[in-house]
Design a protein around this motif. Structure first.
Motif, PDB file in Angstrom:
ATOM      1  N   LEU A  33       3.062   7.850   5.146  1.00 27.95           N
ATOM      2  CA  LEU A  33       1.888   8.659   5.476  1.00 27.95           C
ATOM      3  C   LEU A  33       1.108   9.131   4.249  1.00 27.95           C
ATOM      4  CD1 LEU A  33       0.182  10.077   7.663  1.00 27.95           C
ATOM      5  CD2 LEU A  33       1.794  12.002   7.548  1.00 27.95           C
ATOM      6  N   PRO A  34       1.757   9.599   3.176  1.00 24.71           N
ATOM      7  CA  PRO A  34       0.963  10.056   2.026  1.00 24.71           C
ATOM      8  C   PRO A  34       0.103   8.972   1.391  1.00 24.71           C
ATOM      9  CG  PRO A  34       3.247  10.804   1.844  1.00 24.71           C
ATOM     10  CD  PRO A  34       3.202   9.791   2.951  1.00 24.71           C
ATOM     11  N   TYR A  35       0.424   7.702   1.670  1.00 24.18           N
ATOM     12  CA  TYR A  35      -0.291   6.588   1.037  1.00 24.18           C
ATOM     13  C   TYR A  35      -1.362   5.978   1.937  1.00 24.18           C
ATOM     14  CZ  TYR A  35       3.600   7.285  -2.052  1.00 24.18           C
ATOM     15  OH  TYR A  35       4.497   7.868  -2.904  1.00 24.18           O
ATOM     16  N   ALA A  36      -1.553   6.553   3.113  1.00 25.57           N
ATOM     17  CA  ALA A  36      -2.583   6.062   4.038  1.00 25.57           C
ATOM     18  C   ALA A  36      -3.925   6.653   3.627  1.00 25.57           C
ATOM     19  CB  ALA A  36      -2.225   6.437   5.473  1.00 25.57           C
ATOM     20  N   ARG A  37      -4.407   6.224   2.482  1.00 26.89           N
ATOM     21  CA  ARG A  37      -5.582   6.852   1.883  1.00 26.89           C
ATOM     22  C   ARG A  37      -6.868   6.566   2.647  1.00 26.89           C
ATOM     23  NH1 ARG A  37      -2.370   4.919  -2.364  1.00 26.89           N
ATOM     24  NH2 ARG A  37      -1.439   6.587  -3.615  1.00 26.89           N
ATOM     25  N   TRP A  38      -6.844   5.561   3.525  1.00 27.53           N
ATOM     26  CA  TRP A  38      -8.020   5.272   4.345  1.00 27.53           C
ATOM     27  C   TRP A  38      -8.169   6.269   5.493  1.00 27.53           C
ATOM     28  CZ3 TRP A  38      -3.542   2.476   4.131  1.00 27.53           C
ATOM     29  CH2 TRP A  38      -2.740   2.483   5.274  1.00 27.53           C
ATOM     30  N   SER A  39      -7.127   7.066   5.741  1.00 23.95           N
ATOM     31  CA  SER A  39      -7.153   8.033   6.832  1.00 23.95           C
ATOM     32  C   SER A  39      -7.653   9.362   6.287  1.00 23.95           C
ATOM     33  CB  SER A  39      -5.749   8.197   7.422  1.00 23.95           C
ATOM     34  OG  SER A  39      -5.760   9.107   8.498  1.00 23.95           O
ATOM     35  N   TRP A  95       0.819  -1.214   0.000  1.00 22.27           N
ATOM     36  CA  TRP A  95       0.000   0.000   0.000  1.00 22.27           C
ATOM     37  C   TRP A  95       0.855   1.266   0.000  1.00 22.27           C
ATOM     38  CZ3 TRP A  95       0.694   3.085   4.282  1.00 22.27           C
ATOM     39  CH2 TRP A  95       1.108   2.482   5.471  1.00 22.27           C
ATOM     40  N   GLY A  96       2.170   1.110  -0.100  1.00 26.52           N
ATOM     41  CA  GLY A  96       3.056   2.268  -0.158  1.00 26.52           C
ATOM     42  C   GLY A  96       3.600   2.504  -1.546  1.00 26.52           C
ATOM     43  N   ALA A  97       4.584   3.398  -1.625  1.00 23.41           N
ATOM     44  CA  ALA A  97       5.188   3.709  -2.924  1.00 23.41           C
ATOM     45  C   ALA A  97       6.052   2.565  -3.429  1.00 23.41           C
ATOM     46  CB  ALA A  97       6.024   4.982  -2.804  1.00 23.41           C
ATOM     47  N   ASP A  98       6.698   1.849  -2.515  1.00 22.56           N
ATOM     48  CA  ASP A  98       7.594   0.752  -2.876  1.00 22.56           C
ATOM     49  C   ASP A  98       6.779  -0.526  -3.017  1.00 22.56           C
ATOM     50  OD1 ASP A  98       9.551  -1.135  -3.187  1.00 22.56           O
ATOM     51  OD2 ASP A  98      10.679  -0.612  -1.378  1.00 22.56           O
ATOM     52  N   ARG A  99       6.560  -0.964  -4.249  1.00 18.56           N
ATOM     53  CA  ARG A  99       5.758  -2.159  -4.500  1.00 18.56           C
ATOM     54  C   ARG A  99       6.684  -3.365  -4.642  1.00 18.56           C
ATOM     55  NH1 ARG A  99       0.428  -0.843  -5.926  1.00 18.56           N
ATOM     56  NH2 ARG A  99      -0.019   1.179  -4.966  1.00 18.56           N
ATOM     57  N   SER A 100       7.342  -3.704  -3.540  1.00 22.45           N
ATOM     58  CA  SER A 100       8.272  -4.831  -3.562  1.00 22.45           C
ATOM     59  C   SER A 100       8.328  -5.473  -2.190  1.00 22.45           C
ATOM     60  CB  SER A 100       9.673  -4.366  -3.985  1.00 22.45           C
ATOM     61  OG  SER A 100      10.281  -3.612  -2.950  1.00 22.45           O
ATOM     62  N   VAL A 101       9.024  -6.608  -2.107  1.00 22.46           N
ATOM     63  CA  VAL A 101       9.145  -7.340  -0.848  1.00 22.46           C
ATOM     64  C   VAL A 101       9.743  -6.467   0.244  1.00 22.46           C
ATOM     65  CG1 VAL A 101      10.389  -9.249   0.266  1.00 22.46           C
ATOM     66  CG2 VAL A 101       9.236  -9.612  -1.942  1.00 22.46           C
ATOM     67  N   ARG A 102      10.719  -5.626  -0.119  1.00 19.54           N
ATOM     68  CA  ARG A 102      11.410  -4.860   0.925  1.00 19.54           C
ATOM     69  C   ARG A 102      10.495  -3.881   1.644  1.00 19.54           C
ATOM     70  NH1 ARG A 102      14.577  -3.147  -3.557  1.00 19.54           N
ATOM     71  NH2 ARG A 102      13.434  -1.511  -4.650  1.00 19.54           N
ATOM     72  N   PHE A 103       9.387  -3.475   1.013  1.00 15.04           N
ATOM     73  CA  PHE A 103       8.418  -2.633   1.729  1.00 15.04           C
ATOM     74  C   PHE A 103       7.977  -3.310   3.012  1.00 15.04           C
ATOM     75  CE2 PHE A 103       3.985  -1.877   2.856  1.00 15.04           C
ATOM     76  CZ  PHE A 103       3.924  -0.497   2.952  1.00 15.04           C
ATOM     77  N   TRP A 104       7.773  -4.624   2.926  1.00 11.80           N
ATOM     78  CA  TRP A 104       7.164  -5.341   4.035  1.00 11.80           C
ATOM     79  C   TRP A 104       8.123  -5.615   5.174  1.00 11.80           C
ATOM     80  CZ3 TRP A 104       2.251  -5.091   4.619  1.00 11.80           C
ATOM     81  CH2 TRP A 104       1.447  -4.874   3.497  1.00 11.80           C
ATOM     82  N   SER A 105       9.422  -5.749   4.897  1.00  6.12           N
ATOM     83  CA  SER A 105      10.361  -5.939   6.003  1.00  6.12           C
ATOM     84  C   SER A 105      10.414  -4.689   6.861  1.00  6.12           C
ATOM     85  CB  SER A 105      11.758  -6.294   5.484  1.00  6.12           C
ATOM     86  OG  SER A 105      12.265  -5.306   4.611  1.00  6.12           O
ATOM     87  N   ARG A 106      10.448  -3.548   6.230  1.00  5.27           N
ATOM     88  CA  ARG A 106      10.474  -2.286   6.983  1.00  5.27           C
ATOM     89  C   ARG A 106       9.138  -2.025   7.678  1.00  5.27           C
ATOM     90  NH1 ARG A 106      11.304   3.876   4.705  1.00  5.27           N
ATOM     91  NH2 ARG A 106      12.536   4.673   6.464  1.00  5.27           N
ATOM     92  N   ARG A 107       8.053  -2.249   6.963  1.00  7.49           N
ATOM     93  CA  ARG A 107       6.730  -1.972   7.530  1.00  7.49           C
ATOM     94  C   ARG A 107       6.442  -2.863   8.732  1.00  7.49           C
ATOM     95  NH1 ARG A 107       2.839  -0.384   9.594  1.00  7.49           N
ATOM     96  NH2 ARG A 107       4.515   1.026  10.182  1.00  7.49           N
TER      97      ARG A 107
END
Length: 250
Positions: free
Chosen positions: A160-166, A110-122
């Motif tokens: 934060l900019p990608y938290a479109r549900w907020s 759900w962020g700008a980085d559409r890859s596996v590494r997004f999820w390790s950080r998140r």
């Protein structure tokens, strides 16, 4: 501040999950979690462990879409007394999934980085914040590694900019006003509100409003709404920072 590798995020996430599980072991799961209104420790644990398993499943499959977390079988124990151990088991499940593909492998996020590494950080910072929730609920001292916390503040600003549900995020616009987030340990960021967006950079410069905290761990709690900004020095347009905190919610 330093930049992190995917493997470092995975290792740190595993440590945080284990530490949270240890903090919850043999605790009263009906204890209220005041930083998550309406939740007790049981709900906090179910949510956190469920998110780990949800993310692990999507990473394993290199999913091209968001999975329905509520429809997934999480293997939750019937007895809340087993919740802490169940949470801890998620460390291995998540780490195995995150290391099973190259970090740049494409997948849904759900962020700008559409890859596996997004999820390790998140998942690292999802766990850090909820460990803080558990420790505050239990009256335990909160301690977060400075490098982890600094990366956590920056990750919050990145996603934060990608938290479109907020609903408030869409209103985070302005005419060039700046919110400066500073620590005594040397980490700092400046957020700029433009007419069409907001953006941030690493910077030690003051802003239209400047918030100064002792450590990145303190600042992490401020941006995630786990501590009151009244605990720290706020210089300049205090109303601007109050408005930012009301809208900058994930």
């Amino acid at each position: 501040m330093r930049d992190w590798t995917h493997a470092e995020h995975v290792q740190a996430a595993g440590r945080e999950i284990t530490e949270m599980a240890e903090a919850l072991r043999d605790r009263d799961m009906s204890t209220p979690v005041l930083t998550c209104p309406g939740w007790d420790l049981a709900a906090l644990t179910v949510h956190t462990g469920g998110v780990h398993r949800w993310a692990a499943a999507m990473v394993r499959d290199l999913a091209g879409r968001r999975y329905d977390r509520d429809a997934m079988e999480m293997g939750l124990p019937a007895d809340p007394g087993g919740y802490a151990a169940w949470l801890g088991e998620g460390a291995g499940l998540l780490s195995e999934a995150l290391l099973s593909h190259p970090p740049e492998a494409p997948m849904w996020s759900w962020g700008a980085d559409r890859s596996v590494r997004f999820w390790s950080r998140r998942q690292l910072h999802e766990t850090v914040v909820h460990r803080i929730d558990a420790e505050l609920a239990l009256g335990l001292p909160v301690s977060v590694d400075e490098d982890v916390a600094a990366d956590g503040v920056e990750e919050f600003l990145d996603v934060l900019p990608y938290a479109r549900w907020s609903p408030g995020v869409a209103d985070l616009r302005g005419a060039g006003e700046t919110i400066s987030l500073q620590t005594d340990t040397g980490a700092g960021w400046v957020v700029t509100l433009d007419p069409d967006r907001f953006h941030h950079v690493r910077s030690l410069q003051p802003g239209t409003v400047t918030v100064r905290a002792a450590t990145s761990a303190d600042l992490l709690q401020v941006v995630w709404g786990r501590r009151s900004a009244d605990d720290y020095a706020v210089e300049g347009d205090t109303a601007l920072f109050g408005w930012w905190r009301e809208h900058a919610v994930i």
